[in-house]
Write an enzyme that holds these catalytic residues in place. Sequence first.
Site, mmCIF file in Angstrom:
data_model
loop_
_atom_site.group_PDB
_atom_site.id
_atom_site.type_symbol
_atom_site.label_atom_id
_atom_site.label_comp_id
_atom_site.label_asym_id
_atom_site.label_seq_id
_atom_site.Cartn_x
_atom_site.Cartn_y
_atom_site.Cartn_z
ATOM 1 N N GLY A 97 28.157 44.651 1.872
ATOM 2 C CA GLY A 97 28.886 45.880 2.653
ATOM 3 C C GLY A 97 30.541 45.791 1.797
ATOM 4 O O GLY A 97 31.218 46.406 1.654
ATOM 5 N N SER A 170 37.893 43.125 11.187
ATOM 6 C CA SER A 170 36.867 43.043 11.046
ATOM 7 C C SER A 170 38.198 42.668 9.239
ATOM 8 O O SER A 170 39.074 43.285 8.624
ATOM 9 C CB SER A 170 36.840 44.580 10.203
ATOM 10 O OG SER A 170 35.985 44.367 8.916
ATOM 11 N N GLN A 172 36.698 43.078 6.295
ATOM 12 C CA GLN A 172 36.845 44.093 4.972
ATOM 13 C C GLN A 172 37.463 45.428 5.103
ATOM 14 O O GLN A 172 37.841 46.251 4.068
ATOM 15 C CB GLN A 172 35.542 44.366 5.179
ATOM 16 C CG GLN A 172 34.057 43.368 4.944
ATOM 17 C CD GLN A 172 33.018 43.558 4.929
ATOM 18 O OE1 GLN A 172 32.048 44.802 5.373
ATOM 19 N NE2 GLN A 172 31.872 42.246 4.890
ATOM 20 N N ASP A 322 29.895 34.236 9.690
ATOM 21 C CA ASP A 322 29.095 34.659 8.636
ATOM 22 C C ASP A 322 28.094 33.223 9.366
ATOM 23 O O ASP A 322 27.205 33.456 8.581
ATOM 24 C CB ASP A 322 28.875 34.650 7.035
ATOM 25 C CG ASP A 322 29.980 36.007 6.473
ATOM 26 O OD1 ASP A 322 29.019 36.978 7.417
ATOM 27 O OD2 ASP A 322 30.678 36.203 6.148
ATOM 28 N N LYS A 349 25.602 43.644 9.891
ATOM 29 C CA LYS A 349 25.886 42.349 9.185
ATOM 30 C C LYS A 349 24.410 43.190 8.555
ATOM 31 O O LYS A 349 24.424 44.561 8.718
ATOM 32 C CB LYS A 349 25.653 41.205 9.870
ATOM 33 C CG LYS A 349 26.765 40.634 10.033
ATOM 34 C CD LYS A 349 27.994 40.869 9.069
ATOM 35 C CE LYS A 349 29.177 40.920 10.154
ATOM 36 N NZ LYS A 349 30.542 41.034 9.324
ATOM 37 N N ARG A 353 21.862 41.123 13.201
ATOM 38 C CA ARG A 353 21.608 39.419 12.651
ATOM 39 C C ARG A 353 21.631 38.662 13.859
ATOM 40 O O ARG A 353 21.226 37.780 14.161
ATOM 41 C CB ARG A 353 22.753 39.005 12.520
ATOM 42 C CG ARG A 353 22.996 38.227 11.266
ATOM 43 C CD ARG A 353 23.570 37.475 10.456
ATOM 44 N NE ARG A 353 23.425 38.034 8.916
ATOM 45 C CZ ARG A 353 24.798 37.828 8.031
ATOM 46 N NH1 ARG A 353 25.894 37.108 8.509
ATOM 47 N NH2 ARG A 353 24.168 37.563 6.750
#
Length: 440
Positions: A97, A170, A172, A322, A349, A353
């Site tokens: 990702g 996020s 990302q 994570d 995820k 998850r």
Amino acid sequence: MQSRPLTAQRAAPLAGAVRVPGDKSISHRALMFAALAIGQTRITGLLEGEDVLRTAAAMRALGAHITNPAAGEWHVCGAGIGGLAEPDDVLDMGNSGTAARLLSGILATHPIFSVMTGDASLRRRPMARVMDPLAQTGARFAARAGGRLPLAITGTGHALPIDYRLPVASAQVKSALLLAGLNARGDTRIEEPIPTRDHTENMLRHFGAALTVERDGPGRIITLAGQPELRAADVIVPGDPSSAAFPLVAALLVEGSAMTIQGIGLNPLRTGLLRALAAMDADFTIANERVEGGEPVGDVTAAATRLIAADTPPELAPSMIDEFPILAVACAFARGTSRLRGLAELRVKESDRLAATLALLIANGVRAAIDGDDLVIHGTGAPPEGGGHVITHMDHRIAMSALVLGSATTSPVSVDDTAFIDTSFPGFCDLMTSLGCRFA
Ligand code: S3P
């Protein structure tokens, strides 16, 4: 990929000193920034896991010259901001990702057409969170229903800068927008109500971009001046704290253990797990703290501990996003009821998850439940029974968490597939076995 089932039996006390592979977040970024810089960047300690190798292949397909003269050492000759070339085939980002989201930012502000895909796990993950704000640049996107990969991007050579408040915490998304902003005219401005890992900001500065970060209550406002000249700058990648989490928690859970993990990244936006474990009375110390390549690094020594339950607040979730599967495993051994709060993001995820972590616990005799966005785990202070079979759903961290669980439960724990561990932690089984784990 051929599936690799494995069973973890009760480990011998963990002992020794090890290093874990390089940080995954920093490794992706090092390759991407180097590919956008002028000159040759030397990267040492790069994570040579599947995810990062996908990024290397993509940057090569976009025209960067990348060589790997020795283990962990990579040389990248960049094309300069806006200088990447149109790839002549689909970019396959595998399970990653981070690779897909960050790269979509780069591609949005290059005047080229590209198509990106990934494995079955990545093709289920949401891309609208980057496509929607990236459309502000003038780039055009076409994706499958629900904003899923494969994704076609028609980038723009006349990008407008983005001004955006992140609706989800996020790194990302933040990083994708900053990468797009590198080739936009004017200032890209991003409001981050809850701080997330800041490796992109640190590395942008390291490569010579003009970036400011203002505090805004608990959050931050990041402003990047567009079209800087990025200059090649060597990068030393620290050990990944998200990988170190697995041997660390194993040492806390397996009676008689005492071991050290050297050279772990200790960026404060990544150390939520250490804070949570400290509040659980975990016996660990940090030594030899230093700064390497602009990131704080240290050695962590841990010993077996009788843990007490955890209660983690939602605003700390991004700093250990994570680590929740392995923290949940630690909570299963702790005395009392743990509540891990604000875990909605875990649903998107590599697997769902939150559901996969709950299933892992329940299959092994742990009392646990999902309550809204929280995970509640009832520990007795004694090792859980174990004996369960864990389905990993193409998720490396579920596989590693299950193997750590089985290293300390009464009965062995089996896992349907450990092949995906190579995405982030190549050599995991050998490293854990060298410390005392028994996998067969
Ligand atoms: C990452 C950010 C996190 C994390 C992922 C790596 C990064 O994702 O889960 O493993 O490198 O920026 P989100 O930013 O989507 O939470």
